[in-house]
Design a protein around this motif. Structure first.
Motif, PDB file in Angstrom:
ATOM      1  N   MET A 101      13.698  -6.474  12.847  1.00  0.00           N
ATOM      2  CA  MET A 101      13.826  -7.896  12.546  1.00  0.00           C
ATOM      3  C   MET A 101      13.692  -8.189  11.058  1.00  0.00           C
ATOM      4  SD  MET A 101      14.707  -8.657  15.425  1.00  0.00           S
ATOM      5  CE  MET A 101      15.135 -10.318  14.974  1.00  0.00           C
ATOM      6  N   VAL A 102      12.985  -7.324  10.339  1.00  0.00           N
ATOM      7  CA  VAL A 102      12.934  -7.461   8.877  1.00  0.00           C
ATOM      8  C   VAL A 102      14.313  -7.195   8.292  1.00  0.00           C
ATOM      9  CG1 VAL A 102      11.947  -6.528   6.743  1.00  0.00           C
ATOM     10  CG2 VAL A 102      10.495  -6.849   8.755  1.00  0.00           C
ATOM     11  N   ILE A 103      14.965  -6.157   8.798  1.00  0.00           N
ATOM     12  CA  ILE A 103      16.314  -5.820   8.351  1.00  0.00           C
ATOM     13  C   ILE A 103      17.287  -6.939   8.713  1.00  0.00           C
ATOM     14  CG2 ILE A 103      18.245  -4.221   8.706  1.00  0.00           C
ATOM     15  CD1 ILE A 103      16.129  -2.013   9.127  1.00  0.00           C
ATOM     16  N   ALA A 104      17.169  -7.444   9.943  1.00  0.00           N
ATOM     17  CA  ALA A 104      18.066  -8.516  10.388  1.00  0.00           C
ATOM     18  C   ALA A 104      17.906  -9.772   9.536  1.00  0.00           C
ATOM     19  CB  ALA A 104      17.802  -8.838  11.852  1.00  0.00           C
ATOM     20  N   ALA A 105      16.656 -10.159   9.262  1.00  0.00           N
ATOM     21  CA  ALA A 105      16.410 -11.364   8.466  1.00  0.00           C
ATOM     22  C   ALA A 105      16.962 -11.216   7.054  1.00  0.00           C
ATOM     23  CB  ALA A 105      14.911 -11.661   8.427  1.00  0.00           C
ATOM     24  N   ASP A 106      16.808 -10.037   6.467  1.00  0.00           N
ATOM     25  CA  ASP A 106      17.308  -9.781   5.121  1.00  0.00           C
ATOM     26  C   ASP A 106      18.832  -9.877   5.081  1.00  0.00           C
ATOM     27  OD1 ASP A 106      17.315  -8.950   2.399  1.00  0.00           O
ATOM     28  OD2 ASP A 106      17.680  -6.882   3.026  1.00  0.00           O
ATOM     29  N   ALA A 107      19.485  -9.222   6.042  1.00  0.00           N
ATOM     30  CA  ALA A 107      20.947  -9.234   6.081  1.00  0.00           C
ATOM     31  C   ALA A 107      21.481 -10.634   6.357  1.00  0.00           C
ATOM     32  CB  ALA A 107      21.449  -8.251   7.137  1.00  0.00           C
ATOM     33  N   MET A 108      20.812 -11.361   7.238  1.00  0.00           N
ATOM     34  CA  MET A 108      21.275 -12.707   7.560  1.00  0.00           C
ATOM     35  C   MET A 108      21.082 -13.676   6.406  1.00  0.00           C
ATOM     36  SD  MET A 108      20.148 -12.918  11.563  1.00  0.00           S
ATOM     37  CE  MET A 108      20.820 -14.547  11.823  1.00  0.00           C
ATOM     38  N   ALA A 109      20.085 -13.417   5.567  1.00  0.00           N
ATOM     39  CA  ALA A 109      19.925 -14.233   4.361  1.00  0.00           C
ATOM     40  C   ALA A 109      21.084 -13.982   3.403  1.00  0.00           C
ATOM     41  CB  ALA A 109      18.591 -13.919   3.687  1.00  0.00           C
ATOM     42  N   ALA A 110      21.444 -12.711   3.234  1.00  0.00           N
ATOM     43  CA  ALA A 110      22.592 -12.380   2.385  1.00  0.00           C
ATOM     44  C   ALA A 110      23.863 -12.997   2.950  1.00  0.00           C
ATOM     45  CB  ALA A 110      22.738 -10.862   2.262  1.00  0.00           C
ATOM     46  N   ALA A 111      24.006 -12.912   4.274  1.00  0.00           N
ATOM     47  CA  ALA A 111      25.182 -13.495   4.914  1.00  0.00           C
ATOM     48  C   ALA A 111      25.184 -15.014   4.790  1.00  0.00           C
ATOM     49  CB  ALA A 111      25.228 -13.093   6.385  1.00  0.00           C
ATOM     50  N   GLY A 112      23.990 -15.630   4.766  1.00  0.00           N
ATOM     51  CA  GLY A 112      23.904 -17.077   4.630  1.00  0.00           C
ATOM     52  C   GLY A 112      24.520 -17.581   3.337  1.00  0.00           C
ATOM     53  N   ILE A 113      24.384 -16.795   2.280  1.00  0.00           N
ATOM     54  CA  ILE A 113      25.005 -17.169   1.003  1.00  0.00           C
ATOM     55  C   ILE A 113      26.525 -17.150   1.140  1.00  0.00           C
ATOM     56  CG2 ILE A 113      25.288 -16.522  -1.422  1.00  0.00           C
ATOM     57  CD1 ILE A 113      22.472 -15.256  -1.258  1.00  0.00           C
ATOM     58  N   ALA A 114      27.032 -16.077   1.746  1.00  0.00           N
ATOM     59  CA  ALA A 114      28.481 -15.954   1.936  1.00  0.00           C
ATOM     60  C   ALA A 114      29.012 -17.020   2.890  1.00  0.00           C
ATOM     61  CB  ALA A 114      28.823 -14.559   2.456  1.00  0.00           C
ATOM     62  N   GLU A 115      28.220 -17.372   3.905  1.00  0.00           N
ATOM     63  CA  GLU A 115      28.631 -18.434   4.822  1.00  0.00           C
ATOM     64  C   GLU A 115      28.704 -19.771   4.086  1.00  0.00           C
ATOM     65  OE1 GLU A 115      25.691 -17.926   7.786  1.00  0.00           O
ATOM     66  OE2 GLU A 115      26.706 -16.221   8.718  1.00  0.00           O
TER      67      GLU A 115
ATOM     68  N   ALA B 237      23.823 -16.323  -5.068  1.00  0.00           N
ATOM     69  CA  ALA B 237      24.531 -15.047  -5.177  1.00  0.00           C
ATOM     70  C   ALA B 237      24.105 -14.293  -6.432  1.00  0.00           C
ATOM     71  CB  ALA B 237      26.042 -15.289  -5.197  1.00  0.00           C
ATOM     72  N   ALA B 238      23.894 -15.031  -7.523  1.00  0.00           N
ATOM     73  CA  ALA B 238      23.438 -14.404  -8.763  1.00  0.00           C
ATOM     74  C   ALA B 238      22.017 -13.862  -8.604  1.00  0.00           C
ATOM     75  CB  ALA B 238      23.502 -15.416  -9.912  1.00  0.00           C
ATOM     76  N   LEU B 239      21.169 -14.566  -7.868  1.00  0.00           N
ATOM     77  CA  LEU B 239      19.816 -14.074  -7.602  1.00  0.00           C
ATOM     78  C   LEU B 239      19.868 -12.746  -6.860  1.00  0.00           C
ATOM     79  CD1 LEU B 239      17.924 -17.325  -6.468  1.00  0.00           C
ATOM     80  CD2 LEU B 239      17.681 -16.122  -8.652  1.00  0.00           C
ATOM     81  N   LEU B 240      20.648 -12.692  -5.798  1.00  0.00           N
ATOM     82  CA  LEU B 240      20.774 -11.456  -5.020  1.00  0.00           C
ATOM     83  C   LEU B 240      21.303 -10.330  -5.906  1.00  0.00           C
ATOM     84  CD1 LEU B 240      22.330 -11.199  -1.438  1.00  0.00           C
ATOM     85  CD2 LEU B 240      22.653  -9.431  -3.156  1.00  0.00           C
ATOM     86  N   GLU B 241      22.319 -10.648  -6.664  1.00  0.00           N
ATOM     87  CA  GLU B 241      22.955  -9.658  -7.531  1.00  0.00           C
ATOM     88  C   GLU B 241      21.972  -9.085  -8.552  1.00  0.00           C
ATOM     89  OE1 GLU B 241      26.546  -9.943 -10.790  1.00  0.00           O
ATOM     90  OE2 GLU B 241      26.837 -10.901  -8.845  1.00  0.00           O
ATOM     91  N   ASN B 242      21.045  -9.916  -9.026  1.00  0.00           N
ATOM     92  CA  ASN B 242      20.086  -9.485 -10.045  1.00  0.00           C
ATOM     93  C   ASN B 242      18.800  -8.911  -9.461  1.00  0.00           C
ATOM     94  OD1 ASN B 242      21.820 -10.332 -12.122  1.00  0.00           O
ATOM     95  ND2 ASN B 242      21.017 -12.422 -12.051  1.00  0.00           N
TER      96      ASN B 242
END
Length: 379
Positions: free
Chosen positions: A232-246, A303-308
């Motif tokens: 669930m830690v992995i899922a939450a992390d990935a879904m946060a990244a996906a939330g930016i793209a969404e 997106a810039a936060l994630l990238e950095n």
């Protein structure tokens, strides 16, 4: 829009816009009508390095950064939310999870294939009828020597049936409930893994959603992603990244809808003048433009936060909360402006509304944005 994009980012954005105009727009309506997976377009996206655009070069990625990737998602969404969704589920969820949590061996074996388009990725989290790990069809993983044996069902798996690699979440410890969920990398050719059915949807039709059956599927222990109980830690992390793209998807869809409404408002004559000159219409358009502008800025910033390599979960949750509100309201206003024509399938607003609804409704209840935002404030 005057966000300070670099020259490289502007070139990537323009390339994505040209790609969408030349290859996606001519077939967007047909993709929506048939619901068929657009394999030819996926091949063209592979040729453009879209599938691994923000991934490390050592695994075949383009290393262009997450902001560049969101620019691509936005441009694709302006003409086809379904095509953008295929890329999003592949890159932001499946490939991102392996890149973020995978071992060097897993990255060599799977991330390279995902980046280079040899395999499409999917994210198998949701289960039929209940929250993950709670229903009678929940997926469990039992350790058996050098393997885990997976049994159960997953539903609403985007790219299901078309994917070559699935990130599958299964319960390895039933006594710990949701804390006993683990993540696995599962090859689509694994014996016992089958696509039960393709789920027909209101929107995002070209991005296939499927129900998967796991019948004693043996997965090598080496394919455990992260460690046991980290699912669930992995899922939450990935879904946060996906939330930016969404959020970028909502920006693209809403922008296309607004532009269509502006065009219609200038052409439609009522009481001897264009309806775009009416204050009520101008108010709706102005609010639409302001909301889209603010959401776009938030998406680019996150997106810039994630990238950095900076924390981005709270910002991603804010995007998800705001996008859910303004995406639907923008499309409702567009349909209102276009009147009977907007309600008809002859206009693009119908497809855009169904697509934007699909973006904001599909996420699991484990990712309530309000909970994440409040948790960040109160921590």
């Amino acid at each position: 829009m005057r966000y300070a994009l670099t020259e490289e980012q502007q070139l990537i954005q323009q390339n994505a816009r040209d790609f969408a105009s030349e290859y996606v727009e001519p077939v967007a309506a047909e993709i929506d009508h048939t619901g068929a997976h657009p394999a030819d377009l996926v091949k063209r996206m592979i040729e453009q390095d879209f599938l691994g655009i923000f991934m490390p070069g050592e695994y075949g990625g383009a290393e262009a950064g997450y902001l560049s990737y969101t620019l691509i998602i936005e441009e694709l969404s302006r003409v086809s939310g379904a095509v953008a969704a295929i890329l999003l589920n592949h890159a932001s969820l499946a490939a991102y999870s392996i890149n973020r949590w995978g071992s060097p061996e897993q990255k060599t074996a799977y991330l390279s294939a995902l980046c280079q388009g040899e395999k499409l990725g999917a994210f198998a989290l949701n289960e039929p009828g209940a929250a993950i790990g709670a229903g009678e069809h929940k997926v469990t993983a039992v350790k058996d020597g050098g393997n885990y044996v997976l049994t159960g069902r997953k539903c609403y798996v985007a790219n299901g049936g078309a994917a070559g690699v699935y990130i599958v979440f299964a319960q390895t410890n039933t006594e710990e409930g949701i804390k006993g969920i683990s993540a696995f990398i599962v090859d689509a050719t694994a014996e016992g893994l089958a696509v039960a059915r393709s789920i027909k949807k209101m929107g995002l039709r070209g991005c296939q959603s499927a129900e998967l059956i796991f019948e004693q599927v043996k997965v090598p222990a080496a394919n455990l992603l992260g460690k046991e109980g980290a699912g669930m830690v992995i899922a939450a992390d990935a879904m946060a990244a996906a939330g930016i793209a969404e959020g970028a998807m909502v920006v693209g869809i809403a922008q296309a809808a607004m532009e269509d409404a502006v065009k219609y408002g200038k052409q439609r004559i009522q009481f001897r003048r264009p309806i775009a000159s009416f204050p009520a219409i101008q108010t709706m358009l102005a609010e639409m433009a302001a909301n889209i502008h603010m959401l776009r800025l938030a998406v680019y910033d996150a997106a810039a936060l994630l990238e950095n390599g900076e924390p981005f979960a709270a910002e991603a949750a804010m995007i998800r909360l705001f996008a859910g509100r303004i995406g639907q309201s923008a499309l409702i206003d567009v349909i209102q402006i276009e009147g009977g024509y907007g309600y008809s399938q002859e206009m693009v607003a119908s497809r855009l509304y169904r697509d934007v609804k699909g973006v904001v409704i599909k996420n699991s209840s484990i990712d309530f944005p309000e909970k994440i935002i409040a948790g960040n404030l109160l921590s």
